[in-house]
Design an enzyme around this catalytic site. Structure first.
Site, PDB file in Angstrom:
ATOM      1  N   GLY A 104       0.819  -1.201   0.000  1.00 16.58           N
ATOM      2  CA  GLY A 104       0.000   0.000   0.000  1.00 16.58           C
ATOM      3  C   GLY A 104       0.853   1.250   0.000  1.00 16.58           C
ATOM      4  N   PHE A 105       0.253   2.374   0.401  1.00 18.82           N
ATOM      5  CA  PHE A 105       0.972   3.651   0.388  1.00 18.82           C
ATOM      6  C   PHE A 105       2.227   3.596   1.261  1.00 18.82           C
ATOM      7  CE2 PHE A 105      -3.304   5.217  -0.797  1.00 18.82           C
ATOM      8  CZ  PHE A 105      -2.962   5.906  -1.949  1.00 18.82           C
ATOM      9  N   GLY A 106       2.109   3.003   2.447  1.00 19.96           N
ATOM     10  CA  GLY A 106       3.263   2.931   3.327  1.00 19.96           C
ATOM     11  C   GLY A 106       4.361   2.054   2.757  1.00 19.96           C
TER      12      GLY A 106
ATOM     13  N   GLU B  63     -19.219   9.607  -0.093  1.00 21.95           N
ATOM     14  CA  GLU B  63     -18.875   9.696  -1.507  1.00 21.95           C
ATOM     15  C   GLU B  63     -19.671   8.694  -2.339  1.00 21.95           C
ATOM     16  OE1 GLU B  63     -14.364  11.462  -0.866  1.00 21.95           O
ATOM     17  OE2 GLU B  63     -14.635   9.325  -1.261  1.00 21.95           O
TER      18      GLU B  63
ATOM     19  N   VAL C  93       1.027 -13.882   3.640  1.00 17.37           N
ATOM     20  CA  VAL C  93       1.785 -14.081   4.879  1.00 17.37           C
ATOM     21  C   VAL C  93       0.829 -14.595   5.945  1.00 17.37           C
ATOM     22  CG1 VAL C  93       3.086 -12.937   6.716  1.00 17.37           C
ATOM     23  CG2 VAL C  93       3.498 -12.329   4.320  1.00 17.37           C
TER      24      VAL C  93
ATOM     25  N   ALA D 143      -4.286   8.290   3.567  1.00 19.25           N
ATOM     26  CA  ALA D 143      -3.037   7.956   2.889  1.00 19.25           C
ATOM     27  C   ALA D 143      -1.830   8.707   3.438  1.00 19.25           C
ATOM     28  CB  ALA D 143      -3.188   8.235   1.385  1.00 19.25           C
ATOM     29  N   GLN D 144      -2.003   9.982   3.832  1.00 21.80           N
ATOM     30  CA  GLN D 144      -0.850  10.801   4.181  1.00 21.80           C
ATOM     31  C   GLN D 144       0.010  10.251   5.327  1.00 21.80           C
ATOM     32  OE1 GLN D 144       0.999  13.350   3.058  1.00 21.80           O
ATOM     33  NE2 GLN D 144      -0.140  12.990   1.183  1.00 21.80           N
TER      34      GLN D 144
END
Length: 448
Positions: free
Chosen positions: A25-27, A183, A92, A330-331
């Site tokens: 993912g983002f991280g 949304e 995993v 996400a940030q």
């Protein structure tokens, strides 16, 4: 036929420190991209071979975008410049901190540094019946299942003679009024007004009901009260049936029962009411906090395990400013991934690590065309067209890959002038468990 006993991870031996990252993912990708790949061997495990831009999943579900517009193959993101990067498409199943190994379905792998970046999954709060019959929206396959369900509901509603069944097919219940729920509700409302009447001229879409159910007293609880008030007005103006301070008690696939006794007949219940950490077996219970998140210090190290880190939504880092941890957007994952890479680079040079300090760039939510809300740094809150433009620019910017940016931008520009959604195709029919009408319909049409 492939057999598990004939498979192996096939990771080459190395004299360099090995960093194992669980999750793309983002991280995970920001960590891998910023690590010194000449100093480390980097191994990434994920159960899917792509990185997805999950803030736009609802647009895949409502036929606004195709899946490949919001996904990028992980192998493509790490080309020949990452000479000692290794991706494996494998699940995993656990970790062994004492042996410093990661356990997968096809073998184990030793690590020097382990980074858990598995994110979150839908939280049904132990309600197995709701979990069985409702539609979560956390992955691309789930978005495609929901898209098929929506389109199949309209197809079935257009040919059924039973008015009660038709109404149940046209009742859509969204549970949870966070960003995903809000949304999605706005997107369905725009489809109801601008798209569906042209596709199904024989259906009366004034009878299509969109319910948004929230257990708290306002929509968008993670955002400011100002953003919540604007969003509530936008949603009510769009004809969304708002049910605040309301909980779902049961759902049997046909009837939603709310606490207090109210019932809604519906074939489509979308669950956006909460998440829990996607935990991995092997970590002791004392490092697991409420919500399935892993407690970490200011360096993202798991308490008591200096060589194991957690970043992104799975990590719970308590600070004075964020006593309940950082927001699940996400940030924080992006910033934690980048800083952890720098800290690991510093570690092998014998330098001191730097503590994580989150820079809050603000929060955004879109409700529909020219309708959005934004909480910006400096305690500024805006709504309407300007917030909508900011939302568009930010989401294009953070998409991975030029191709994805171009596809999404062109789709949005096309829809801006036409309201058209060109992906209303039932490519992969889906039948939810217990939906007898849908099962009969699919069987008779030989679609299943």
């Amino acid at each position: 036929m492939l057999k598990f006993e004939n498979l192996s991870l096939n990771i080459p031996d190395t004299t360099k420190p090995r960093v194992v990252i669980i999750g793309g993912g983002f991280g995970g990708i920001n960590l891998a991209k910023n690590l010194d790949n000449k100093a480390f061997q980097i191994v990434m495990f994920d159960k899917q071979n792509y990185h997805g831009f999950w803030p736009l999943l609802y647009q895949v579900a409502t036929a606004g975008l195709e899946p490949d517009a919001i996904a990028e193959p992980l192998r493509k993101m790490f080309d020949e410049d990452y000479e000692d990067f290794h991706f494996r498409l494998v699940r995993v199943t656990g970790v062994n901190p004492q042996a410093k190994t990661v356990v997968t379905l096809i073998g184990e792998l030793k690590y020097d540094y382990l980074v858990i970046a598995t994110g979150t999954k839908a939280n049904f709060f132990g309600n197995e019946q709701v979990q069985k019959y409702s539609f979560p929206l956390k992955t691309i396959p789930e978005a495609l299942n929901l898209r098929s369900q929506l389109l199949q509901s309209f197809e079935q509603a257009s040919i059924t003679r039973d008015p009660d069944i038709r109404q149940a097919l046209l009742n859509f219940v969204i549970v949870g009024a966070g960003p995903t729920g809000v949304e999605l509700a706005g997107s369905l409302a725009e489809m109801r007004k601008h798209v569906l009447p042209g596709d199904y001229p024989g259906l009366d879409f004034s009878k299509m009901n969109i319910y948004l159910v929230e257990g708290l007293d306002r929509v968008l609880p993670p955002m400011s009260p100002e953003a919540s008030q604007k969003t509530y007005k936008y949603l009510t103006d769009m004809g969304i049936n708002m049910k605040l301070n309301t909980l779902v008690e049961t759902y049997d696939g046909e009837v939603v029962t709310l606490k207090g006794g109210e019932q809604i007949r519906s074939h489509t219940v979308i669950w956006a009411a909460g998440v829990t950490g996607a935990l991995i077996d092997g970590l002791p219970n004392e490092v697991i906090a409420r919500g399935g998140r892993v407690m970490v210090n200011r360096f993202n190290q798991i308490e008591g395990f200096p060589d194991i880190y957690a970043i992104g939504d799975i990590a719970l880092m308590k600070t004075d400013k964020f006593p309940n941890g950082h927001p699940g957007v996400a940030q924080p994952a992006i910033q934690q991934g980048r800083l952890l890479a720098k800290n690991l680079n510093r570690t092998i040079r014998g330098e001191k690590m730097e503590e994580f300090e989150y820079f809050d760039k603000g929060s955004l939510a879109i409700i529909g065309r020219s309708r959005a809300v934004a909480d910006l740094p400096g305690n500024r809150h805006i709504g309407g067209f300007f917030a909508w433009v900011i939302w568009l620019v930010v989401h294009i910017y953070y998409l991975i890959g030029f191709r994805s940016k171009l596809i999404v931008l062109s789709n949005w520009m096309y829809r801006l002038f036409t309201y058209e959604r060109g992906t209303r195709l039932i490519i992969r029919p889906f039948v939810r468990p217990g939906d007898k009408e849908a099962q009969e319909f699919m069987l008779k049409n030989e679609m299943g």
